[in-house]
Structures are given as C-alpha cells and as structure tokens.
Design a protein around this motif. Structure first.
Motif, short mmCIF file in Angstrom:
data_model
loop_
_atom_site.label_atom_id
_atom_site.label_comp_id
_atom_site.label_asym_id
_atom_site.label_seq_id
_atom_site.Cartn_x
_atom_site.Cartn_y
_atom_site.Cartn_z
N LEU A 213 3.27 7.41 -71.51
CA LEU A 213 2.90 7.97 -69.66
C LEU A 213 1.86 9.26 -69.41
CD1 LEU A 213 5.68 6.84 -67.69
CD2 LEU A 213 4.06 5.27 -68.18
N ARG B 204 1.78 0.39 -75.92
CA ARG B 204 2.17 0.86 -75.67
C ARG B 204 3.74 1.49 -76.52
NH1 ARG B 204 4.34 -3.53 -72.99
NH2 ARG B 204 6.52 -3.70 -72.89
N ARG C 146 4.07 -2.26 -65.88
CA ARG C 146 2.52 -2.49 -65.89
C ARG C 146 1.68 -1.52 -65.39
NH1 ARG C 146 -1.02 -4.75 -68.65
NH2 ARG C 146 -0.19 -6.49 -69.64
N GLU C 147 2.61 -1.57 -63.92
CA GLU C 147 0.98 -0.81 -63.12
C GLU C 147 1.87 0.71 -62.99
OE1 GLU C 147 3.15 -5.04 -60.20
OE2 GLU C 147 3.66 -3.67 -62.53
N GLU C 148 2.71 1.27 -63.54
CA GLU C 148 2.61 2.44 -63.63
C GLU C 148 2.49 2.94 -64.86
OE1 GLU C 148 7.53 5.00 -64.03
OE2 GLU C 148 7.39 2.94 -64.93
N PHE C 149 2.29 2.42 -66.16
CA PHE C 149 1.02 2.55 -67.14
C PHE C 149 -0.12 2.85 -66.31
CE2 PHE C 149 5.27 1.91 -69.80
CZ PHE C 149 4.62 3.05 -70.53
N GLU C 150 -0.80 1.53 -65.63
CA GLU C 150 -2.21 2.03 -65.38
C GLU C 150 -2.29 2.77 -64.39
OE1 GLU C 150 -2.13 -2.71 -63.65
OE2 GLU C 150 -2.52 -3.82 -65.68
N HIS D 121 8.34 -0.48 -68.90
CA HIS D 121 8.02 -1.96 -69.47
C HIS D 121 7.41 -2.57 -67.64
CE1 HIS D 121 11.31 -2.07 -66.12
NE2 HIS D 121 12.15 -1.48 -66.21
N ASP E 190 -1.93 3.14 -71.49
CA ASP E 190 -2.15 1.72 -72.14
C ASP E 190 -0.75 1.01 -72.53
OD1 ASP E 190 -2.73 -0.11 -73.82
OD2 ASP E 190 -3.18 0.86 -76.00
N PHE E 191 -0.54 0.45 -71.43
CA PHE E 191 0.68 -0.83 -71.35
C PHE E 191 0.93 -1.82 -72.82
CE2 PHE E 191 2.91 -4.04 -70.09
CZ PHE E 191 4.16 -3.80 -69.78
N ASP E 192 -0.41 -2.97 -72.71
CA ASP E 192 -0.56 -3.29 -73.82
C ASP E 192 -0.23 -2.53 -75.53
OD1 ASP E 192 -0.54 -6.12 -72.65
OD2 ASP E 192 -2.71 -5.04 -72.33
#
Length: 305
Positions: free
Chosen positions: A93, A137, A124-128, A122, A133-135
């Motif tokens: 993050l 990570r 997704r919204e936190e990363f976005e 884990h 980059d969530f995918d």
C-alpha cells in the motif's frame, strides 16, 4: 524451547476474534496489556494493518484497525523488552521508502525491538483507494521485501534498483537500532510459503490447522534449501484459543482449556512439528481477566514448553 507472543486485543476488532469488552476499551487498556506481556516474558506483541475498510466488509471486519507504527511506538514507550511485530504490514500500500522511514524510526525509538511482518493484503478497495496495484500485489510484495531489506540496512544512503522501485543518493536517518531488522512473511497460500522460504527470516502462517502444518513446514524448508538460503528461519503458528484453568463460562468448543500441565502437553506438539514461536490468544470477559490469563500462562504453562 518454543517462545510465545500475542496479537494485541483492541487494536483490531474483527468479529471473528474480538471479545465484547474490547469495543469500549482504549489506550489505557493497551498499555496495561503490553506491560503485562513485558513482565510475563512474552516474546512479542503484534498489531495488524489496514488503511480503510469498505462498507461491504465492515460488518464482519469492523472499521477498528489501529495503525501499527503509531500503536507499537506508543507501546514501546510503556515497555522495556518485549518485541514489536507488525502482523502483518500490507507494505504494497506504500512506497518502500515511506515504509522504511516509519519502521526504522520505530526500531530506533524502541531500542531495536522491531520485527517487520509483511503480507500481500486482501482488500481490493483499499488498494484502489491509495492507487496501489491489487492484482499484481504478489510481485509488488516480492520486490518491496528486497527494497525494504536495502532501506532498513545500515547505509544512510541505501540503494535499490528494481522493476517498480529504485532509489539512491537519498538519505534516511535515524537508522534502525538493529543491524538487521527481521522480516517475517505472513500467509499460508503456496505463493506466501514460497515467499517466506526464499525471502523471509520468519514465516507467519495464517490459521493453518495442526494437521496441515507439518506438510507446510516441510515445503517451506524444501523451497528454502532449493533456493540456496542457508540462514535459519523462524517458523510460527497461531494456536487455538486458550483458557488456563477451569473457565466457569462458555469459552467455545475450539478453545484449549484445563490445567496448565495439560495445556503445555498439547502445545508442545507444535514444537515437535518444527515450530519456533506460537502466537497465543486468550478468551476473556474483561481486561483484568485477560491480563490474569496472560500471567497464569507465563507462570504455569510456558515453563513446560
């Protein structure tokens, strides 16, 4: 001998494990629990990491997640010897230099008591929300660990060059008090075990039951050997909830409870599997009951581990 540490209560309040009394607890309770751990020989205290919880997950997860650097720094001033573990910092993050600045300062202020636990995350919204980059990570985490090892080393001007991150001629002080900050890798997926084996100083499995741990530990050591890593690795385990003595209330069917000798016998099985440190959690109805349980465990169970 197996050492023991614990995840702090109060600082994360997922409905999976939080006790009802934690909802009204706060800083004074954390200080008393940390001081009890310090006196009672606990190896570490741990704090989780989430920046923000999306509304869709707020029911089971809650939105109570204290910042690990702020929390562990606060408790460092109230303790003298217990180590301070991020379990786990979602380092993807943040830029590695931002992470290094915060955790190097924590290690400096605490006199070298940091253990940096890292994981992929884990939500997704936190990363976005923060532009991470969530995918991708997993790859980000692999590179971030390498970057952090450079940034948390002894050099005032660390250097690193990777696919995503690079830095040089950028000084950061204070340096960590430790010559080498231990990095423990969290997670039980095949990728996480591989990452711990190849890059970690320790492995923090995430809820592996007893019957799965031996195979996971064997794979960890095999992958480490194949990678040519000869440094020792600290293998951890999160054990079943505990209650020392006769509870007199419903502590749940999965809780290990009973006389200290019986609990020690059960927990020694982890050491026989090749586990070096166990993370314990006690059922409790109040802060006082929790600190009493911690003290009882340290005095009556731990000496038999």
């Amino acid at each position: 001998m197996v050492v023991y540490g614990m995840q702090l209560p109060v600082q994360s309040q997922s409905t999976i494990y939080a006790e009802p009394w934690e909802a009204a607890a706060g800083p004074a309770d954390l200080v008393e629990i940390a001081r009890t751990a310090d006196r009672a020989g606990f190896d570490y205290l741990a704090c989780c990491d989430h920046v923000a919880i999306p509304r869709r997950l707020a029911g089971p997860m809650s939105t109570v997640w204290y910042d690990p650097v702020a929390t562990l720094s606060f408790l460092a001033a109230a303790t003298a010897r217990v180590r301070l573990l991020s379990h786990v910092a979602v380092v993807g993050l943040r830029h590695p230099l931002v992470t290094a600045k915060a955790y190097a300062t924590l290690d400096h202020l605490s006199g070298g008591r940091l253990v940096l636990g890292v994981g992929a995350g884990h939500v997704r919204e936190e990363f976005e929300a923060v532009g991470a980059d969530f995918d991708g990570r997993g790859g980000v985490l692999d590179e971030t660990i390498d970057a952090l090892k450079a940034a948390l080393g002894s050099e005032e001007y660390p250097e690193f060059a990777g696919e995503r991150f690079s830095f040089k001629e950028l000084g950061q002080r204070p340096r960590p008090a430790q010559e080498r900050v231990p990095v423990w890798v969290g997670g039980s997926s095949p990728a996480a075990v591989r990452r711990a084996a190849v890059k970690g100083d320790g492995w923090l499995p995430q809820g592996d039951p007893r019957d799965r741990l031996p195979a996971q530990i064997a794979r960890l050591h095999r992958l480490r050997e194949e990678a040519g890593v000869t440094d020792p690795i600290t293998v951890g385990a999160i054990v079943e909830p505990l209650y020392v003595g006769k509870a007199g209330w419903d502590v749940g069917r999965r809780t290990l409870t009973g006389e200290p000798e019986a609990l020690a016998t059960s927990l020694r099985a982890y050491g026989e599997m090749g586990v070096h440190q166990i993370q314990v959690r006690f059922r409790s109805r109040s802060r006082t009951e929790l600190t009493d349980q911690m003290a009882a465990f340290a005095a009556e169970v731990a000496p038999h581990l």
